[in-house]
Every structure is written in C-alpha cells, then in structure tokens.
Design a protein around this motif. Sequence first.
Motif, mmCIF file in Angstrom:
data_model
loop_
_atom_site.group_PDB
_atom_site.id
_atom_site.type_symbol
_atom_site.label_atom_id
_atom_site.label_comp_id
_atom_site.label_asym_id
_atom_site.label_seq_id
_atom_site.Cartn_x
_atom_site.Cartn_y
_atom_site.Cartn_z
ATOM 1 N N MET A 1 0.820 -1.198 0.000
ATOM 2 C CA MET A 1 0.000 0.000 0.000
ATOM 3 C C MET A 1 0.866 1.265 0.000
ATOM 4 S SD MET A 1 -3.057 0.937 -0.084
ATOM 5 C CE MET A 1 -4.257 2.087 0.401
ATOM 6 N N ARG A 2 1.987 1.218 0.681
ATOM 7 C CA ARG A 2 2.848 2.386 0.763
ATOM 8 C C ARG A 2 3.397 2.762 -0.620
ATOM 9 N NH1 ARG A 2 8.321 3.169 4.285
ATOM 10 N NH2 ARG A 2 8.584 5.363 3.777
ATOM 11 N N ALA A 3 3.758 1.782 -1.402
ATOM 12 C CA ALA A 3 4.281 2.038 -2.746
ATOM 13 C C ALA A 3 3.229 2.731 -3.602
ATOM 14 C CB ALA A 3 4.740 0.748 -3.397
ATOM 15 N N ASN A 4 1.987 2.343 -3.457
ATOM 16 C CA ASN A 4 0.911 2.979 -4.220
ATOM 17 C C ASN A 4 0.726 4.430 -3.814
ATOM 18 O OD1 ASN A 4 0.408 0.685 -5.664
ATOM 19 N ND2 ASN A 4 -1.291 0.008 -4.387
ATOM 20 N N ALA A 5 0.844 4.729 -2.547
ATOM 21 C CA ALA A 5 0.693 6.100 -2.062
ATOM 22 C C ALA A 5 1.813 6.983 -2.600
ATOM 23 C CB ALA A 5 0.667 6.127 -0.537
ATOM 24 N N CYS A 6 3.028 6.471 -2.608
ATOM 25 C CA CYS A 6 4.154 7.242 -3.148
ATOM 26 C C CYS A 6 3.977 7.478 -4.638
ATOM 27 C CB CYS A 6 5.477 6.521 -2.877
ATOM 28 S SG CYS A 6 5.930 6.501 -1.133
ATOM 29 N N TYR A 7 3.538 6.460 -5.335
ATOM 30 C CA TYR A 7 3.334 6.576 -6.776
ATOM 31 C C TYR A 7 2.253 7.613 -7.071
ATOM 32 C CZ TYR A 7 2.141 5.390 -11.562
ATOM 33 O OH TYR A 7 1.897 5.458 -12.905
ATOM 34 N N HIS A 8 1.180 7.577 -6.304
ATOM 35 C CA HIS A 8 0.082 8.526 -6.498
ATOM 36 C C HIS A 8 0.558 9.965 -6.246
ATOM 37 C CE1 HIS A 8 -3.947 10.153 -6.563
ATOM 38 N NE2 HIS A 8 -3.711 10.725 -5.399
ATOM 39 N N THR A 9 1.323 10.153 -5.197
ATOM 40 C CA THR A 9 1.846 11.485 -4.871
ATOM 41 C C THR A 9 2.780 11.981 -5.967
ATOM 42 O OG1 THR A 9 1.689 10.995 -2.521
ATOM 43 C CG2 THR A 9 3.100 12.824 -3.145
ATOM 44 N N ALA A 10 3.657 11.103 -6.432
ATOM 45 C CA ALA A 10 4.591 11.481 -7.495
ATOM 46 C C ALA A 10 3.836 11.839 -8.775
ATOM 47 C CB ALA A 10 5.577 10.349 -7.762
ATOM 48 N N THR A 11 2.820 11.064 -9.100
ATOM 49 C CA THR A 11 2.020 11.337 -10.304
ATOM 50 C C THR A 11 1.297 12.673 -10.184
ATOM 51 O OG1 THR A 11 1.697 8.980 -10.646
ATOM 52 C CG2 THR A 11 0.187 10.451 -11.781
ATOM 53 N N THR A 12 0.732 12.940 -9.018
ATOM 54 C CA THR A 12 0.022 14.200 -8.789
ATOM 55 C C THR A 12 0.966 15.386 -8.914
ATOM 56 O OG1 THR A 12 -1.527 13.084 -7.323
ATOM 57 C CG2 THR A 12 -1.401 15.481 -7.161
ATOM 58 N N LEU A 13 2.132 15.302 -8.303
ATOM 59 C CA LEU A 13 3.097 16.404 -8.374
ATOM 60 C C LEU A 13 3.600 16.609 -9.795
ATOM 61 C CD1 LEU A 13 5.130 15.784 -5.100
ATOM 62 C CD2 LEU A 13 3.414 17.561 -5.530
ATOM 63 N N ALA A 14 3.835 15.528 -10.516
ATOM 64 C CA ALA A 14 4.287 15.649 -11.906
ATOM 65 C C ALA A 14 3.208 16.291 -12.766
ATOM 66 C CB ALA A 14 4.658 14.274 -12.456
ATOM 67 N N THR A 15 1.963 15.930 -12.534
ATOM 68 C CA THR A 15 0.848 16.501 -13.301
ATOM 69 C C THR A 15 0.726 17.997 -13.035
ATOM 70 O OG1 THR A 15 -0.313 14.404 -13.194
ATOM 71 C CG2 THR A 15 -1.622 16.345 -13.731
ATOM 72 N N ILE A 16 0.867 18.402 -11.782
ATOM 73 C CA ILE A 16 0.795 19.823 -11.435
ATOM 74 C C ILE A 16 1.923 20.587 -12.122
ATOM 75 C CG2 ILE A 16 1.073 21.479 -9.545
ATOM 76 C CD1 ILE A 16 -0.392 19.386 -7.771
ATOM 77 N N ALA A 17 3.127 20.031 -12.118
ATOM 78 C CA ALA A 17 4.270 20.711 -12.735
ATOM 79 C C ALA A 17 4.060 20.863 -14.234
ATOM 80 C CB ALA A 17 5.550 19.933 -12.451
ATOM 81 N N VAL A 18 3.588 19.818 -14.899
ATOM 82 C CA VAL A 18 3.370 19.867 -16.349
ATOM 83 C C VAL A 18 2.257 20.846 -16.689
ATOM 84 C CG1 VAL A 18 2.566 18.523 -18.330
ATOM 85 C CG2 VAL A 18 4.299 17.585 -16.806
ATOM 86 N N THR A 19 1.184 20.839 -15.916
ATOM 87 C CA THR A 19 0.066 21.752 -16.176
ATOM 88 C C THR A 19 0.518 23.197 -16.057
ATOM 89 O OG1 THR A 19 -1.474 20.114 -15.330
ATOM 90 C CG2 THR A 19 -2.265 22.372 -15.462
ATOM 91 N N THR A 20 1.294 23.508 -15.045
ATOM 92 C CA THR A 20 1.803 24.864 -14.860
ATOM 93 C C THR A 20 2.700 25.259 -16.026
ATOM 94 O OG1 THR A 20 1.708 24.556 -12.486
ATOM 95 C CG2 THR A 20 3.030 26.379 -13.280
ATOM 96 N N MET A 21 3.566 24.347 -16.454
ATOM 97 C CA MET A 21 4.466 24.628 -17.570
ATOM 98 C C MET A 21 3.664 24.826 -18.856
ATOM 99 S SD MET A 21 7.808 22.495 -18.831
ATOM 100 C CE MET A 21 6.885 21.029 -19.232
#
Length: 54
Positions: A1-21
């Motif tokens: 479960m922990r790996a999924n939470a990290c993956y979700h957080t990383a995906t969310t942060l990457a999406t925010i960065a790309v959207t801003t760019m």
Amino acid sequence: MRANACYHTATTLATIAVTTMDKAIQAESESMRAKRMLIHREREIKRENKSSHT
C-alpha cells in the motif's frame, strides 16, 4: 500500500508541474501569435497607404 501512495503522490506532483508549464507555454504562444497578427496588420496598412498615394 505504501508504494501505491508514493506513486500517487509522485504522479500528482508531476501533473501539477506539467500543467503549470503548459500554461506558461500557452501564454507565450498566444503572445507571439498576437504580435505576428499586429505586425501583419501594420504591413497591410502601409501597403494600403502606399497604394492610395499613387
């Protein structure tokens, strides 16, 4: 479960960065398009003025 939470957080942060760019790139692109339109219009006006004087 922990790996999924990290993956979700990383995906969310990457999406925010790309959207801003993407927004920054879009704004720059629109600015360049507006400038090209302005230059084109100025050239048309100059041509019209030249042709009306001859």
